[in-house]
Structure formats: C-alpha cells, structure tokens
Scaffold this motif. Structure first.
Motif, short mmCIF file in Angstrom:
data_model
loop_
_atom_site.label_atom_id
_atom_site.label_comp_id
_atom_site.label_asym_id
_atom_site.label_seq_id
_atom_site.Cartn_x
_atom_site.Cartn_y
_atom_site.Cartn_z
N TYR A 132 -3.32 -9.37 5.52
CA TYR A 132 -2.19 -8.79 6.23
C TYR A 132 -1.89 -9.64 7.46
N SER A 146 1.41 4.93 17.63
CA SER A 146 0.51 5.78 16.83
C SER A 146 -0.26 6.75 17.70
N SER A 151 -0.87 9.31 14.70
CA SER A 151 -1.27 8.54 13.51
C SER A 151 -2.26 7.43 13.83
N ASN A 154 -5.22 6.87 11.39
CA ASN A 154 -4.76 6.29 10.13
C ASN A 154 -4.41 4.82 10.28
N LEU A 155 -3.85 4.46 11.44
CA LEU A 155 -3.51 3.06 11.68
C LEU A 155 -4.76 2.20 11.76
N LYS A 157 -7.58 2.83 10.31
CA LYS A 157 -8.08 2.74 8.95
C LYS A 157 -7.29 1.70 8.14
N LYS A 158 -5.98 1.65 8.37
CA LYS A 158 -5.14 0.68 7.67
C LYS A 158 -5.60 -0.73 7.96
N ARG A 161 -9.03 -2.09 6.37
CA ARG A 161 -9.26 -2.24 4.93
C ARG A 161 -8.89 -3.61 4.40
N TYR A 162 -8.26 -4.45 5.23
CA TYR A 162 -7.88 -5.78 4.75
C TYR A 162 -9.05 -6.75 4.86
#
Length: 249
Positions: A132, A146, A151, A154-155, A157-158, A161-162
C-alpha cells in the motif's frame, strides 16, 4: 459428453483459467500427443496462472500506487545518482520483506525516491505480497479524521495488514506532537511483523528533531532506522529529463 457441456460447466464453476487452457487444447492438435496426466497438469497450470495474475491485478489496484509503470528493471543507473546496483538487485529479491526489514530512501526533490519506492512495491506485488502506498500528509490527515469519527482502531488494523507499506514524502512539512504520536502507532503496530519503506528529503540525522517529542522520536527511530536498508539518491532532479516517465514522483 460434448465439448460445449464441458465449457459450460467450467463457466459455472468460474474456472476461467482452466477454461482458457481447455480451449487451447481443443484448438491445438499438438495436445493430442500428450497423455491424460500431462493434459490435466497443463489445465491446472493454466488455472493457477490465471488466479495468480488475477491476484496481482487486484493487489495492484488496491495498493493505491500512483505510477503503475514504475519498474526496477527501468531504473536509471546514471553514475551521478550513485545508486548501488548490487544493493538494488539484492533488495529486489524481496528477502527484506521476508525478514521484516525496512528501507529508507533519501534524496533531494525529483531524484526518484517515490519512483524507486513504488517500483519495490510493484515487485513485491508481483512476488505475491500485498502493498500500500500513501503520502505522509494523507496518512496523518486520515488518522486525525479517524479519531474524530471513531474509526481509528479500524484504520490502524488496515495499515497493519499490508506486508509492505510505503510512506512517501516524510519530513516535507512540520508535524505536531499528536501527528508524531499517530505515526508511531502505525510504526509500532507493524514493527517486527511487516516491512515499511519511507522516502524523505530530510536526512535521517534530522528525524529526531523533526518528531519533536523525545520519547516518541526514540521509539520511532528505534523501530525503523535500526532495521532499515538505507538508499541515498544523489544528483539533480530527473523531472526535466524524464518528465513523461517520472511524472508521478
């Protein structure tokens, strides 16, 4: 059973690669000389290739990489840039990703930092990793928003994961202590698990002062710099010479 029924069943099962391979075998009489096992293996290979290419296409689209034509094979090794070709070829193996190491790319504006970072990301995607790309200013703004809309978790976590995260244009404009803390959250979450590439005009020796908060600076640099490969790009801006090729720096 006729060939049409087989093709229809492959479509029903969404085995597009298998279908393409089967169509080739129907049209090419050379396949008739192969055994059943050889023809079956060729069909399975066709499906595997299709799925691999589809995965690469999807990951490339989701990566937000601006310059999809940035390739390590096209890197300009003009002596004035003082690029260590052996280092680039070694990093191109993606062993740094498998070892959860980072890359820091330094250089003046226009020297190809973003191009090189994106080229590494594209190679990573071609090798089966996800990646990313995001500019530092965009990342910090997204994190601010966020926190306001709930959020934030969740951000985080986003971005965790990359396998490879590109943080471009670090140090271009001043950041607040809160920004530095938010950036540390990303670095901390990824540390020892995944790899990050940071591009910056700001020399690494000046990062400590740039981050302002000594505690955050110590923690951030410890997690990034100590496990990083360093690339220093020299020379003048490449934009006048390669304005069409390098338009997405």
């Amino acid at each position: 059973m006729n060939q049409t029924n087989i093709v229809n069943k492959l479509e029903d099962l969404n085995l597009k690669g298998f279908k393409q391979g089967y169509t080739r075998q129907i049209e090419d009489p050379n396949y008739l000389s192969l055994s059943f096992e050889e023809r079956l293996f060729a069909l399975l290979q066709s499906e595997d290739t299709f799925q691999t290419n589809k995965r690469i296409e999807t990951n490339l689209r989701l990566s937000k990489i601006k310059n999809k034509q940035a390739l390590l094979e096209d890197l300009d090794y003009d002596p004035r840039r003082q690029i260590n070709k052996s280092q680039i070829l070694s990093l191109a193996s993606m062993d740094f990703l498998r070892s959860k190491q980072n890359i820091i790319i330094n250089g003046k504006t226009g020297t190809g930092k973003s191009y090189l970072a994106q080229a590494f990301a594209i190679r990573a995607i071609q090798d089966g990793f996800n990646a990313y790309y995001i500019r530092t200013a965009t990342l910090l703004e997204d994190m601010k928003i966020s926190r306001l809309d709930g959020s934030y978790t969740n951000l985080i976590k986003k971005f965790s994961r990359y396998k490879l995260l590109i943080i471009d244009d670090f140090g271009i404009s001043p950041i607040s202590v809160d920004d530095a803390a938010n950036l540390f959250e990303i670095i901390e979450t990824r540390s020892e698990f995944f790899s990050t590439i940071i591009t910056s005009q700001l020399p690494v020796k000046d990062w400590y002062g740039f981050l302002q908060n000594n505690t955050i600076a110590d923690a951030t640099l410890d997690r990034i710099v100590n496990s990083s490969h360093r690339i220093e790009l020299e020379g003048d801006s490449l934009r006048p010479k390669y304005s069409k090729v390098y338009k997405n720096y």
